[in-house]
Design a protein around this motif. Structure first.
Motif, PDB file in Angstrom:
ATOM      1  N   LEU A 146      -0.270   6.255  -2.979  1.00  0.00           N
ATOM      2  CA  LEU A 146      -0.985   5.676  -2.085  1.00  0.00           C
ATOM      3  C   LEU A 146      -0.801   6.887  -1.045  1.00  0.00           C
ATOM      4  O   LEU A 146       0.115   7.691  -1.153  1.00  0.00           O
ATOM      5  N   CYS A 149       5.845   2.820  -5.015  1.00  0.00           N
ATOM      6  CA  CYS A 149       4.844   3.960  -5.447  1.00  0.00           C
ATOM      7  C   CYS A 149       5.682   4.966  -6.203  1.00  0.00           C
ATOM      8  O   CYS A 149       6.878   5.101  -6.176  1.00  0.00           O
ATOM      9  N   VAL A 201      -4.176   4.160   2.424  1.00  0.00           N
ATOM     10  CA  VAL A 201      -3.410   3.118   2.489  1.00  0.00           C
ATOM     11  C   VAL A 201      -4.202   2.134   3.586  1.00  0.00           C
ATOM     12  O   VAL A 201      -4.079   0.763   3.461  1.00  0.00           O
ATOM     13  N   MET A 212      -6.629  -0.095   1.903  1.00  0.00           N
ATOM     14  CA  MET A 212      -6.073  -1.059   1.063  1.00  0.00           C
ATOM     15  C   MET A 212      -5.755  -2.163   2.062  1.00  0.00           C
ATOM     16  O   MET A 212      -5.433  -3.291   1.587  1.00  0.00           O
TER      17      MET A 212
END
Ligand code: KIV
Length: 292
Positions: free
Chosen positions: A45, A60, A239, A242
């Motif tokens: 991300l 992540c 990010v 998202m």
């Protein structure tokens, strides 16, 4: 809920964490792809701030300090005006806020394209000033000698082919790439050249799905898709996209939350509480201690 937090950056040998967290390494990421297959997809991300890095890090494998911060953080219209100082400041913040992920910093437009020497000077500055493990550069065959120059001198590189946003003025927009056979062949050649030059992974952005799939099958290093294919060896998203921070949702984005709506509701609640004087309340005030 408290909004204060402590940035625990004591990961050095002198001040080990109680349970030391080992940062993933570039070879570990590269090694995820074995004999052309990646059993555990690579999770990436973007991150731009220390606090967001703290929140994303446990989930992540790689955090990308993308030059998308130009639009996401600074409200610029393209990434073309992003500066090296911006990338260094945010790169250092993300390294401070993360313990596990490989941190990759984008080299901004105009800081690496002129020559391999220019790219080395920029990339070494970024790694030195931020503590990040790798840099990302946009470009294909023309950039391959530069990638090789850096890799041979100890700078891990992530490539980026397909839709390359820094080239927006040349491309004329952000439309998906590789629709014509000629364009698809060119992107495949770009991917091959960057992989052969030694990039340890390759972002493929905004291309026809079969093309991303074919590139992933062909090249040895892991591919990280964004608007590409589920067959890629990993995926990356911005990010804020998202999280649902923006109204415009590109086709390739899945919103996993609607944070913009939640921020709006929280701000409205705060404004109402200030206006009706219910904030601050007794529990949010300091009172002098009662005397003896
Ligand atoms: O700048 C960025 O965030 C990126 C990703 C979209 C791959 O390059």
């Amino acid at each position: 809920m408290s909004t204060t937090f402590t940035l625990d950056t004591s990961t050095s040998r002198a001040h080990p964490l109680p349970e030391p967290v080992r940062r993933l390494t570039v070879p570990a990421i590269q090694g995820r792809k074995k004999d052309g297959a990646t059993a555990e997809p690579i999770v990436m991300l973007t991150a731009y701030t220390a606090r967001m890095a703290q929140l994303l890090d446990p989930h992540c494998d790689m955090l990308l300090v993308g030059d998308s911060l130009g639009q996401v953080i600074y409200g610029l219209d393209t990434t073309v005006r992003v500066t090296l100082d911006m990338m260094v400041a945010h790169g250092a913040a993300v390294v401070r806020g993360s313990y596990r992920s490989v941190v990759v910093v984008d080299l901004p437009f105009g800081t690496y394209e002129a020559s391999a020497e220019q790219a080395f000077a920029t990339a070494s500055h970024v790694l030195r000033e931020t503590g990040a493990a790798a840099v990302k550069m946009e470009g294909g065959e023309v950039l391959a000698p530069t990638v090789e120059f850096l890799v041979k001198r100890g700078i891990p590189v992530v490539g980026h082919v397909g839709l390359t946003p820094q080239a927006v003025n040349a491309l004329g927009g952000y439309g998906a790439r590789g629709r014509s056979e000629a364009e698809a062949l060119k992107i495949a050649a770009d991917a091959r050249a960057i992989a052969d030059a030694g990039a340890f992974s390759l972002v493929i952005e905004g291309v026809m799905e079969p093309l991303a799939r074919a590139i992933t099958t062909e090249i040895a290093c892991p591919t990280i898709g964004i608007g590409a294919s589920p067959a890629c060896d990993g995926q990356v998203l911005v990010v804020d996209d998202m999280l649902g921070m923006f109204e415009r949702v590109p086709r390739f984005v899945r919103r996993f939350d609607d944070v913009a709506a939640r921020v709006t509701a929280a701000a409205a609640g705060y404004a109402a509480a200030v206006r009706d004087r219910s904030f601050p309340g007794p529990a949010e005030l300091y009172q002098p201690k009662a005397k003896g």
